[in-house]
Design a protein around this motif. Structure first.
Motif, PDB file in Angstrom:
ATOM      1  N   TRP A  97       0.808  -1.214   0.000  1.00  0.00           N
ATOM      2  CA  TRP A  97       0.000   0.000   0.000  1.00  0.00           C
ATOM      3  C   TRP A  97       0.847   1.273   0.000  1.00  0.00           C
ATOM      4  CZ3 TRP A  97       1.186   2.481   4.560  1.00  0.00           C
ATOM      5  CH2 TRP A  97       1.677   1.690   5.597  1.00  0.00           C
ATOM      6  N   ALA A  98       2.155   1.135   0.179  1.00  0.00           N
ATOM      7  CA  ALA A  98       3.026   2.314   0.199  1.00  0.00           C
ATOM      8  C   ALA A  98       3.845   2.449  -1.082  1.00  0.00           C
ATOM      9  CB  ALA A  98       3.960   2.238   1.408  1.00  0.00           C
ATOM     10  N   ILE A  99       3.770   1.445  -1.979  1.00  0.00           N
ATOM     11  CA  ILE A  99       4.625   1.478  -3.168  1.00  0.00           C
ATOM     12  C   ILE A  99       3.996   2.335  -4.255  1.00  0.00           C
ATOM     13  CG2 ILE A  99       5.689   0.099  -4.993  1.00  0.00           C
ATOM     14  CD1 ILE A  99       5.982  -2.153  -3.053  1.00  0.00           C
ATOM     15  N   GLY A 100       4.685   3.397  -4.609  1.00  0.00           N
ATOM     16  CA  GLY A 100       4.252   4.265  -5.700  1.00  0.00           C
ATOM     17  C   GLY A 100       2.964   5.015  -5.399  1.00  0.00           C
ATOM     18  N   THR A 101       2.535   5.021  -4.145  1.00  0.00           N
ATOM     19  CA  THR A 101       1.258   5.646  -3.801  1.00  0.00           C
ATOM     20  C   THR A 101       1.446   7.000  -3.144  1.00  0.00           C
ATOM     21  OG1 THR A 101       1.314   4.593  -1.631  1.00  0.00           O
ATOM     22  CG2 THR A 101       0.136   3.417  -3.387  1.00  0.00           C
ATOM     23  N   GLY A 102       2.679   7.297  -2.726  1.00  0.00           N
ATOM     24  CA  GLY A 102       2.914   8.524  -1.972  1.00  0.00           C
ATOM     25  C   GLY A 102       2.629   8.329  -0.489  1.00  0.00           C
ATOM     26  N   LYS A 103       2.003   7.188  -0.131  1.00  0.00           N
ATOM     27  CA  LYS A 103       1.766   6.901   1.295  1.00  0.00           C
ATOM     28  C   LYS A 103       2.984   6.149   1.815  1.00  0.00           C
ATOM     29  CE  LYS A 103      -3.127   5.889   1.025  1.00  0.00           C
ATOM     30  NZ  LYS A 103      -4.022   4.756   0.857  1.00  0.00           N
ATOM     31  N   THR A 104       3.547   6.632   2.912  1.00  0.00           N
ATOM     32  CA  THR A 104       4.698   5.938   3.492  1.00  0.00           C
ATOM     33  C   THR A 104       4.275   5.369   4.833  1.00  0.00           C
ATOM     34  OG1 THR A 104       5.969   7.778   2.618  1.00  0.00           O
ATOM     35  CG2 THR A 104       7.155   6.246   3.998  1.00  0.00           C
ATOM     36  N   ALA A 105       4.806   4.200   5.168  1.00  0.00           N
ATOM     37  CA  ALA A 105       4.611   3.722   6.539  1.00  0.00           C
ATOM     38  C   ALA A 105       5.274   4.742   7.453  1.00  0.00           C
ATOM     39  CB  ALA A 105       5.265   2.355   6.700  1.00  0.00           C
ATOM     40  N   SER A 106       4.668   5.031   8.584  1.00  0.00           N
ATOM     41  CA  SER A 106       5.319   5.970   9.512  1.00  0.00           C
ATOM     42  C   SER A 106       6.588   5.288  10.016  1.00  0.00           C
ATOM     43  CB  SER A 106       4.394   6.282  10.676  1.00  0.00           C
ATOM     44  OG  SER A 106       4.268   5.137  11.490  1.00  0.00           O
ATOM     45  N   PRO A 107       7.568   6.068  10.474  1.00  0.00           N
ATOM     46  CA  PRO A 107       8.790   5.436  10.993  1.00  0.00           C
ATOM     47  C   PRO A 107       8.458   4.404  12.076  1.00  0.00           C
ATOM     48  CG  PRO A 107       9.141   7.776  10.680  1.00  0.00           C
ATOM     49  CD  PRO A 107       7.676   7.542  10.413  1.00  0.00           C
ATOM     50  N   ALA A 108       7.456   4.696  12.913  1.00  0.00           N
ATOM     51  CA  ALA A 108       7.115   3.738  13.982  1.00  0.00           C
ATOM     52  C   ALA A 108       6.499   2.467  13.395  1.00  0.00           C
ATOM     53  CB  ALA A 108       6.152   4.384  14.973  1.00  0.00           C
ATOM     54  N   GLU A 109       5.618   2.615  12.394  1.00  0.00           N
ATOM     55  CA  GLU A 109       5.011   1.431  11.753  1.00  0.00           C
ATOM     56  C   GLU A 109       6.092   0.589  11.073  1.00  0.00           C
ATOM     57  OE1 GLU A 109       0.576   2.600  10.072  1.00  0.00           O
ATOM     58  OE2 GLU A 109       2.317   3.498   9.115  1.00  0.00           O
ATOM     59  N   ALA A 110       6.981   1.275  10.348  1.00  0.00           N
ATOM     60  CA  ALA A 110       8.036   0.549   9.636  1.00  0.00           C
ATOM     61  C   ALA A 110       8.952  -0.152  10.635  1.00  0.00           C
ATOM     62  CB  ALA A 110       8.832   1.506   8.748  1.00  0.00           C
ATOM     63  N   GLN A 111       9.350   0.566  11.679  1.00  0.00           N
ATOM     64  CA  GLN A 111      10.240  -0.034  12.689  1.00  0.00           C
ATOM     65  C   GLN A 111       9.580  -1.268  13.333  1.00  0.00           C
ATOM     66  OE1 GLN A 111      13.209  -0.233  13.832  1.00  0.00           O
ATOM     67  NE2 GLN A 111      12.731  -1.348  15.714  1.00  0.00           N
ATOM     68  N   ALA A 112       8.277  -1.171  13.620  1.00  0.00           N
ATOM     69  CA  ALA A 112       7.591  -2.296  14.263  1.00  0.00           C
ATOM     70  C   ALA A 112       7.654  -3.531  13.360  1.00  0.00           C
ATOM     71  CB  ALA A 112       6.151  -1.927  14.575  1.00  0.00           C
ATOM     72  N   MET A 113       7.421  -3.339  12.066  1.00  0.00           N
ATOM     73  CA  MET A 113       7.465  -4.493  11.163  1.00  0.00           C
ATOM     74  C   MET A 113       8.902  -4.999  10.994  1.00  0.00           C
ATOM     75  SD  MET A 113       5.957  -6.763   9.459  1.00  0.00           S
ATOM     76  CE  MET A 113       4.325  -6.470   8.793  1.00  0.00           C
ATOM     77  N   HIS A 114       9.854  -4.083  10.941  1.00  0.00           N
ATOM     78  CA  HIS A 114      11.248  -4.518  10.817  1.00  0.00           C
ATOM     79  C   HIS A 114      11.678  -5.325  12.049  1.00  0.00           C
ATOM     80  CE1 HIS A 114      13.055  -2.393   7.194  1.00  0.00           C
ATOM     81  NE2 HIS A 114      11.765  -2.150   7.150  1.00  0.00           N
ATOM     82  N   ALA A 115      11.237  -4.893  13.219  1.00  0.00           N
ATOM     83  CA  ALA A 115      11.577  -5.640  14.441  1.00  0.00           C
ATOM     84  C   ALA A 115      10.948  -7.033  14.373  1.00  0.00           C
ATOM     85  CB  ALA A 115      11.089  -4.890  15.678  1.00  0.00           C
ATOM     86  N   PHE A 116       9.713  -7.098  13.844  1.00  0.00           N
ATOM     87  CA  PHE A 116       9.055  -8.398  13.694  1.00  0.00           C
ATOM     88  C   PHE A 116       9.851  -9.265  12.699  1.00  0.00           C
ATOM     89  CE2 PHE A 116       6.260 -11.084  11.117  1.00  0.00           C
ATOM     90  CZ  PHE A 116       5.831 -11.967  12.099  1.00  0.00           C
ATOM     91  N   ILE A 117      10.236  -8.668  11.576  1.00  0.00           N
ATOM     92  CA  ILE A 117      11.003  -9.419  10.568  1.00  0.00           C
ATOM     93  C   ILE A 117      12.298  -9.948  11.193  1.00  0.00           C
ATOM     94  CG2 ILE A 117      12.359  -9.175   8.429  1.00  0.00           C
ATOM     95  CD1 ILE A 117      10.089  -7.307   7.430  1.00  0.00           C
ATOM     96  N   ARG A 118      12.952  -9.095  11.962  1.00  0.00           N
ATOM     97  CA  ARG A 118      14.208  -9.526  12.579  1.00  0.00           C
ATOM     98  C   ARG A 118      13.953 -10.706  13.536  1.00  0.00           C
ATOM     99  NH1 ARG A 118      18.599  -8.199  11.482  1.00  0.00           N
ATOM    100  NH2 ARG A 118      18.010  -6.403  10.219  1.00  0.00           N
ATOM    101  N   SER A 119      12.825 -10.671  14.230  1.00  0.00           N
ATOM    102  CA  SER A 119      12.547 -11.803  15.137  1.00  0.00           C
ATOM    103  C   SER A 119      12.229 -13.059  14.324  1.00  0.00           C
ATOM    104  CB  SER A 119      11.419 -11.466  16.116  1.00  0.00           C
ATOM    105  OG  SER A 119      10.198 -11.368  15.408  1.00  0.00           O
ATOM    106  N   GLU A 120      11.568 -12.898  13.180  1.00  0.00           N
ATOM    107  CA  GLU A 120      11.307 -14.066  12.311  1.00  0.00           C
ATOM    108  C   GLU A 120      12.624 -14.605  11.748  1.00  0.00           C
ATOM    109  OE1 GLU A 120       8.183 -15.723  11.348  1.00  0.00           O
ATOM    110  OE2 GLU A 120       8.025 -14.760  13.287  1.00  0.00           O
ATOM    111  N   LEU A 121      13.507 -13.704  11.335  1.00  0.00           N
ATOM    112  CA  LEU A 121      14.793 -14.137  10.777  1.00  0.00           C
ATOM    113  C   LEU A 121      15.581 -14.913  11.833  1.00  0.00           C
ATOM    114  CD1 LEU A 121      16.004 -10.960   8.792  1.00  0.00           C
ATOM    115  CD2 LEU A 121      14.792 -12.959   7.920  1.00  0.00           C
ATOM    116  N   ALA A 122      15.469 -14.458  13.075  1.00  0.00           N
ATOM    117  CA  ALA A 122      16.208 -15.130  14.150  1.00  0.00           C
ATOM    118  C   ALA A 122      15.734 -16.570  14.320  1.00  0.00           C
ATOM    119  CB  ALA A 122      16.049 -14.361  15.453  1.00  0.00           C
TER     120      ALA A 122
END
Ligand code: PEP
Length: 258
Positions: free
Chosen positions: A180-205
């Protein structure tokens, strides 16, 4: 902000995805500006910078970027090594043109080419086997986010890459790109993005003992104006940039932010 030890464990990247845009003439102007600016600023600790172009431009990238600090690659690769696969391009062929990275599983390929996560994992494995770094793209749609399925979707997309993450953590990069953020001009907020990145990092672990070495980039309407705040989040290691990578001034401002 990241501490130095964290920064040096994972590479920071800014990668341009030109999609099906540009021309030989426009590329020449863009690349000239990027090379000139990059030669002055690259050095120890600098982010890795790369562009991913349509296949026909690989010779131009090789000629223009060969021997510079800017890496380049393609936006897709075959899961096969060779054979009767009309229209496909193998990882070894990309390597012959000096490519070192390749996007796999971009949401536009998942959507328009019906690529499954299993196919994306096979493409990533083919890239690693040929010595390329695959940038494995994952991300949820708006409907999935609104249904509370964002994390489950991303976990499902990552899972088929488990073997690769376990065997070659240093040779892969993950890009979280909410559809929903690709090419739409809508960006995940830094907090939303960080939350998902932290989740991804826990999945990678869960998938790899060396998960801490895997760079996880954010993509989705990154611009000069929002890059610095996004990239300063502790689990965001840079960005995959679409539209803004076609304008030298914008792309270079994003590189500076990283
Ligand atoms: C992309 O295509 O990977 C992307 C992030 O696009 P944009 O920056 O234009 O949203």
């Amino acid at each position: 902000m990241k501490c130095d030890s964290e920064m040096y464990k994972r590479n920071r990247w800014v990668i341009g995805n030109w999609k099906m845009n540009s021309s030989l003439v426009a590329n020449a102007t863009l690349l000239e500006a990027i090379v000139a600016a990059r030669d002055e600023s690259s050095g120890v600790g600098a982010s890795r910078v790369a562009v991913c172009a349509p296949f026909p431009y690989l010779t131009q990238l090789q000629r223009t970027l060969g021997g510079t600090a800017i890496a380049y690659g393609a936006q897709d690769v075959s899961e096969h090594t060779s054979g009767a696969y009309t229209g496909q391009v193998s990882a070894a062929m990309l390597g012959e043109f000096g490519a070192t990275i390749v996007l796999v599983g971009h949401s536009e390929r998942r959507l328009y080419n019906a690529e499954t996560s299993a196919l994306v994992a096979a493409k990533a494995a083919a890239a690693v086997a040929a010595g390329l770094t695959p940038v494995i793209c994952v991300g949820e749609t708006l409907a999935e986010r609104e249904s509370g399925l964002a994390e489950a979707t991303v976990a499902r997309q990552l899972a088929p890459c488990a073997a690769l993450m376990a065997s070659s953590p240093k040779n892969i990069v993950i890009a979280y790109e909410p559809v929903w953020a690709i090419g739409t001009g809508k960006t995940a907020s830094p907090a939303e993005a960080q939350a998902m990145h932290a989740f991804i990092r826990s999945e990678l672990a869960k998938l790899s003992a060396a998960a801490a070495d895997i760079s996880v980039l954010y993509g989705g309407s990154v611009k000069a104006a929002n890059a610095r705040e996004l990239f300063s989040q502790s689990d965001i290691d840079g960005g995959l940039i679409g539209g803004a990578s076609l304008i030298a001034e914008d792309f270079l401002a994003i590189v500076s932010a990283a």
